[in-house]
Design a protein around this motif. Structure first.
Motif, short mmCIF file in Angstrom:
data_model
loop_
_atom_site.label_atom_id
_atom_site.label_comp_id
_atom_site.label_asym_id
_atom_site.label_seq_id
_atom_site.Cartn_x
_atom_site.Cartn_y
_atom_site.Cartn_z
N SER A 33 42.86 58.15 25.38
CA SER A 33 42.19 56.90 25.74
C SER A 33 43.16 55.88 26.31
O SER A 33 42.79 55.06 27.15
CB SER A 33 41.45 56.32 24.54
N ILE A 34 44.42 55.90 25.86
CA ILE A 34 45.39 54.95 26.39
C ILE A 34 45.70 55.24 27.85
O ILE A 34 45.90 54.31 28.64
CB ILE A 34 46.69 54.90 25.55
N LEU A 35 45.71 56.51 28.23
CA LEU A 35 45.92 56.85 29.64
C LEU A 35 44.69 56.50 30.46
O LEU A 35 44.80 56.03 31.59
CB LEU A 35 46.26 58.33 29.78
N LYS A 36 43.51 56.69 29.89
CA LYS A 36 42.28 56.32 30.59
C LYS A 36 42.27 54.81 30.86
O LYS A 36 41.82 54.38 31.94
CB LYS A 36 41.07 56.72 29.76
N SER A 37 42.76 54.00 29.94
CA SER A 37 42.83 52.57 30.17
C SER A 37 43.74 52.24 31.35
O SER A 37 43.43 51.37 32.16
CB SER A 37 43.34 51.84 28.92
N TRP A 38 44.88 52.94 31.44
CA TRP A 38 45.78 52.72 32.57
C TRP A 38 45.07 53.04 33.88
O TRP A 38 45.17 52.27 34.85
CB TRP A 38 47.04 53.58 32.41
N ILE A 39 44.34 54.14 33.91
CA ILE A 39 43.60 54.51 35.12
C ILE A 39 42.57 53.46 35.47
O ILE A 39 42.39 53.09 36.65
CB ILE A 39 42.95 55.90 34.94
N ASP A 40 41.88 52.94 34.47
CA ASP A 40 40.88 51.91 34.72
C ASP A 40 41.50 50.66 35.33
O ASP A 40 40.86 49.96 36.12
CB ASP A 40 40.15 51.54 33.43
#
Length: 202
Positions: A100-107
């Protein structure tokens, strides 16, 4: 002189296998250049929320202080990405996808008008001329075999990177690390060897 953006997206911090391989790869690729390390465990990004979603539709002068702050966080991440020649991303395999932390970066970095735009011919990626490397670590084997259909991490990352314009993508798998010490050791050694070869070939 090359500039590498290393995005550490594993939740395991210093114990991360994908992080270890990704760092070795980044150091090999840098070859005297610079590495900007974005550790998403040490400094996690906030998940995008109402302020972000509203702010991207407003002119800067019309944003509230909270909206301006949300966009400033995103702008910093986008600026780091655009300044790099090469992107190295690491992630553990969590519930068949990325962390989820990587998904936040992508967002934060997938931004209309900054990293992509819509044209009369459809969306166009604006992050051109860059190469990306993805290091994925998993307890089981998902790159092939019966569990391959459950791999949503690599297809997603390839898709979102391609959408913003990064189509030259290499993937290193560190698989089967939960299948006993010998399997883990073999997987890590193989991934480090692959990272070394990719760095030499770059």
């Amino acid at each position: 002189m090359s500039s590498i953006l290393l995005v550490r997206g594993s939740t395991r911090g210093n114990d991360s296998v994908s992080g270890k391989v990704a760092k070795a790869l980044a150091e090999g690729l840098a070859a005297g250049g610079t590495i900007v390390e974005r550790d998403l465990v040490a400094t996690p990004l906030p998940h995008i929320g109402t302020d972000f979603s509203s702010a991207i539709r407003l002119a800067s002068e019309d944003r509230t202080p909270a909206q301006a702050e949300a966009i400033a966080i995103s702008d910093k991440e986008v600026d780091e990405l655009l300044a790099a020649d090469t992107l190295v991303i690491s992630s553990g395999f969590v519930n068949f996808g990325i962390t989820s932390i990587l998904k936040s970066w992508i967002d934060h970095i997938a931004r209309a008008g900054r990293t992509f735009r819509y044209t009369e011919n459809g969306p166009e990626g604006l992050v051109q001329g860059k190469k990306a490397y993805i290091v994925l670590a998993s307890g089981g084997v998902y790159s092939s075999g019966p569990a391959a259909a459950l791999d949503f991490a690599e297809p997603y990352l390839r898709s979102v990177l391609g959408f913003i314009g990064i189509k030259d993508v290499q993937v290193i798998r560190v698989e089967g690390i939960a299948m006993g010490p010998e399997a883990a050791e073999k997987a890590i050694a193989g991934a480090l060897a692959q990272a070394s070869e990719l760095a030499k070939a770059a």
